[in-house]
Design a protein around this motif. Structure first.
Motif, short mmCIF file in Angstrom:
data_model
loop_
_atom_site.label_atom_id
_atom_site.label_comp_id
_atom_site.label_asym_id
_atom_site.label_seq_id
_atom_site.Cartn_x
_atom_site.Cartn_y
_atom_site.Cartn_z
N ASP A 169 23.81 47.68 58.68
CA ASP A 169 25.20 47.92 59.06
C ASP A 169 26.02 46.63 59.07
OD1 ASP A 169 23.78 46.96 61.27
OD2 ASP A 169 25.18 47.87 62.69
N GLN A 170 25.40 45.50 58.74
CA GLN A 170 26.11 44.24 58.69
C GLN A 170 26.35 43.83 57.22
OE1 GLN A 170 27.28 42.72 61.46
NE2 GLN A 170 26.44 44.50 62.54
N PRO A 171 27.59 43.87 56.75
CA PRO A 171 27.89 43.55 55.34
C PRO A 171 27.37 42.18 54.90
CG PRO A 171 29.80 44.52 56.39
CD PRO A 171 28.81 44.27 57.48
N GLU A 172 27.40 41.20 55.81
CA GLU A 172 26.94 39.86 55.43
C GLU A 172 25.43 39.85 55.12
OE1 GLU A 172 27.40 39.88 59.99
OE2 GLU A 172 28.43 40.68 58.23
N ASN A 173 24.68 40.68 55.86
CA ASN A 173 23.24 40.78 55.59
C ASN A 173 22.99 41.45 54.24
OD1 ASN A 173 22.61 39.59 58.02
ND2 ASN A 173 22.37 41.54 59.10
N LEU A 174 23.76 42.50 53.96
CA LEU A 174 23.64 43.18 52.68
C LEU A 174 23.93 42.23 51.52
CD1 LEU A 174 25.35 46.65 53.37
CD2 LEU A 174 22.92 46.20 53.02
N LYS A 175 24.99 41.46 51.69
CA LYS A 175 25.38 40.53 50.63
C LYS A 175 24.32 39.46 50.40
CE LYS A 175 29.09 37.41 49.15
NZ LYS A 175 30.41 36.81 49.49
N LEU A 176 23.78 38.92 51.50
CA LEU A 176 22.77 37.86 51.40
C LEU A 176 21.52 38.37 50.69
CD1 LEU A 176 21.87 35.00 52.14
CD2 LEU A 176 21.07 35.91 54.34
N LEU A 177 21.00 39.50 51.13
CA LEU A 177 19.79 40.05 50.53
C LEU A 177 20.03 40.52 49.10
CD1 LEU A 177 18.24 42.12 53.47
CD2 LEU A 177 17.16 40.23 52.26
N SER A 178 21.20 41.11 48.87
CA SER A 178 21.53 41.60 47.53
C SER A 178 21.57 40.45 46.52
CB SER A 178 22.89 42.31 47.55
OG SER A 178 23.21 42.82 46.27
N ASN A 179 22.22 39.35 46.89
CA ASN A 179 22.29 38.19 45.99
C ASN A 179 20.89 37.62 45.72
OD1 ASN A 179 25.06 38.36 45.85
ND2 ASN A 179 25.42 36.85 47.45
N LEU A 180 20.09 37.56 46.77
CA LEU A 180 18.74 37.03 46.64
C LEU A 180 17.90 37.84 45.66
CD1 LEU A 180 16.27 35.33 47.53
CD2 LEU A 180 16.04 36.91 49.47
N GLY A 186 16.18 39.47 39.39
CA GLY A 186 16.12 40.51 38.37
C GLY A 186 15.95 41.92 38.88
N TYR A 187 16.01 42.13 40.20
CA TYR A 187 15.90 43.48 40.75
C TYR A 187 17.24 44.20 40.67
CZ TYR A 187 11.47 41.91 42.79
OH TYR A 187 10.20 41.41 42.98
N PHE A 195 15.13 35.62 58.18
CA PHE A 195 14.01 35.65 57.25
C PHE A 195 14.04 34.45 56.29
CE2 PHE A 195 17.43 38.47 55.80
CZ PHE A 195 17.83 37.80 54.66
N LYS A 196 12.89 34.19 55.72
CA LYS A 196 12.77 33.15 54.71
C LYS A 196 12.76 33.80 53.32
CE LYS A 196 10.14 30.02 57.69
NZ LYS A 196 8.88 29.26 57.87
N THR A 197 13.46 33.17 52.39
CA THR A 197 13.59 33.72 51.04
C THR A 197 12.24 34.01 50.41
OG1 THR A 197 15.68 32.56 50.64
CG2 THR A 197 14.44 33.27 48.71
N VAL A 198 11.34 33.07 50.49
CA VAL A 198 10.05 33.24 49.84
C VAL A 198 9.26 34.39 50.46
CG1 VAL A 198 8.89 31.56 51.35
CG2 VAL A 198 7.97 32.01 49.07
N LEU A 205 10.79 37.84 49.15
CA LEU A 205 10.39 38.09 47.76
C LEU A 205 8.91 38.45 47.67
CD1 LEU A 205 12.34 35.24 45.94
CD2 LEU A 205 12.95 37.66 46.12
N ALA A 206 8.07 37.76 48.44
CA ALA A 206 6.63 38.03 48.39
C ALA A 206 6.31 39.42 48.91
CB ALA A 206 5.88 36.99 49.21
N ARG A 207 6.96 39.83 50.00
CA ARG A 207 6.67 41.14 50.58
C ARG A 207 7.22 42.27 49.70
NH1 ARG A 207 4.65 40.78 55.76
NH2 ARG A 207 4.81 38.73 56.74
N VAL A 208 8.38 42.07 49.09
CA VAL A 208 8.92 43.08 48.17
C VAL A 208 8.01 43.24 46.96
CG1 VAL A 208 10.78 43.55 46.53
CG2 VAL A 208 11.33 42.85 48.86
N GLU A 209 7.59 42.11 46.40
CA GLU A 209 6.72 42.17 45.23
C GLU A 209 5.39 42.84 45.56
OE1 GLU A 209 4.63 39.15 41.95
OE2 GLU A 209 6.10 38.38 43.39
N ASN A 210 4.86 42.57 46.74
CA ASN A 210 3.60 43.18 47.14
C ASN A 210 3.73 44.70 47.25
OD1 ASN A 210 0.81 43.10 48.33
ND2 ASN A 210 1.89 43.87 50.12
N GLN A 211 4.82 45.18 47.86
CA GLN A 211 5.01 46.63 48.01
C GLN A 211 5.26 47.30 46.66
OE1 GLN A 211 4.38 48.41 50.66
NE2 GLN A 211 3.85 46.50 51.73
#
Length: 265
Positions: A120-131, A136-137, A217-220, A223-229
């Motif tokens: 529900d926080q637009p800034e969080n969405l933007k941060l994760l989306s850019n990352l 390439g996702y 959260f930390k960027t690495v 990315l590692a947890r998303v890739e694992n899932q």
């Protein structure tokens, strides 16, 4: 690629996206034969593929048309499937236009994976989306739980990153709703929350969460947890496909043994 093969590929894509499922070899043969407007009967198809006509007519074909009916939201039969698929191919995009404006959909599907972000926080969405987009996702965004459920109903993502505390529906409730529905229960859910108490994490896993990331959260780590899932999800789909193939092979073996037994008698 012929028109019938294009339609088959399109149908399989819809089935994967909307149902998290895939066609068996025999179902694929039945569908392709129908799309080619071949006049072969079910008996002829079964005989050519080494299966019993009864199994094809009473099990394989009905399940195929039922699956396509659920995917296309119309009553599908072998007589109308080609026309409906052709119409769907011409009008693939409009379904996106009916979504709320707060739900953004990226255009072409990424080969790396489709990620739904719910916060529900637009800034969080933007941060994760850019990352994630930088990696390439394909990224979709939902500003609350209600919109997230609407988004998943239209197109199943490969992984969901879900905040816990949101208005209307919290993350726990959203996850529970996803896990009780057969079409969405296998989608991995990674909770992303500032809550770091053991109880919060236990509850997240108890409602069906696959992983948990603590803010900030930390960027690495993300990315590692998303890739694992994503890897786990791919393995699940492969197992499901192999199970379907095994079921068909077992049926074929039974038919061979029955024929052999009748010859010996």
């Amino acid at each position: 690629m012929s028109n019938s093969e294009q339609l088959l590929t399109f149908a399989e894509k819809l089935i994967r996206e909307k149902m998290d499922n895939c066609l068996s070899d025999l179902q694929r043969t039945v569908l392709l034969t129908t799309l080619q407007e071949n006049k072969k009967t079910y008996d002829q198809i079964a005989d050519e593929c080494g299966y019993s006509p009864k199994y094809l007519k009473q099990d394989v074909a009905p399940k195929l048309w039922q699956l396509l009916s659920e995917v296309l939201n119309k009553k599908i039969t072998k007589f109308n499937i080609k026309t409906i698929l052709e119409e769907q191919m011409r009008h693939q995009e409009p379904v996106i236009e009916i979504l709320p404006t707060t739900f953004a959909v990226s255009s072409p599907t990424s080969e790396k994976g489709n990620i739904l972000l719910v916060d529900d926080q637009p800034e969080n969405l933007k941060l994760l989306s850019n990352l994630l987009e930088e990696q390439g996702y394909e990224v979709q965004q939902a500003i609350n739980g209600v919109i997230a459920l609407q988004a998943v109903a239209v197109s199943s993502p490969d992984v969901i990153l879900l905040d816990i505390y949101m208005p209307e529906l919290d993350g726990y409730t959203v996850c529970q709703k996803l896990k009780v529905h057969p079409k969405t229960q296998d989608i991995p859910v990674i909770f992303v929350s500032a809550l770091d108490e053991a109880w919060d994490k236990v509850k997240a896993f108890s409602v069906g969460g696959s992983d948990y990331i603590t803010k900030p959260f930390k960027t690495v780590e993300v990315l590692a947890r998303v890739e694992n899932q994503l890897k786990v999800r791919q393995l699940q789909l492969k197992v499901k496909y192999l199970q379907q193939q095994l079921e068909e092979k077992n049926q074929q073996l039974q038919q061979i043994l029955q024929k052999s037994s009748s010859i010996d008698c």
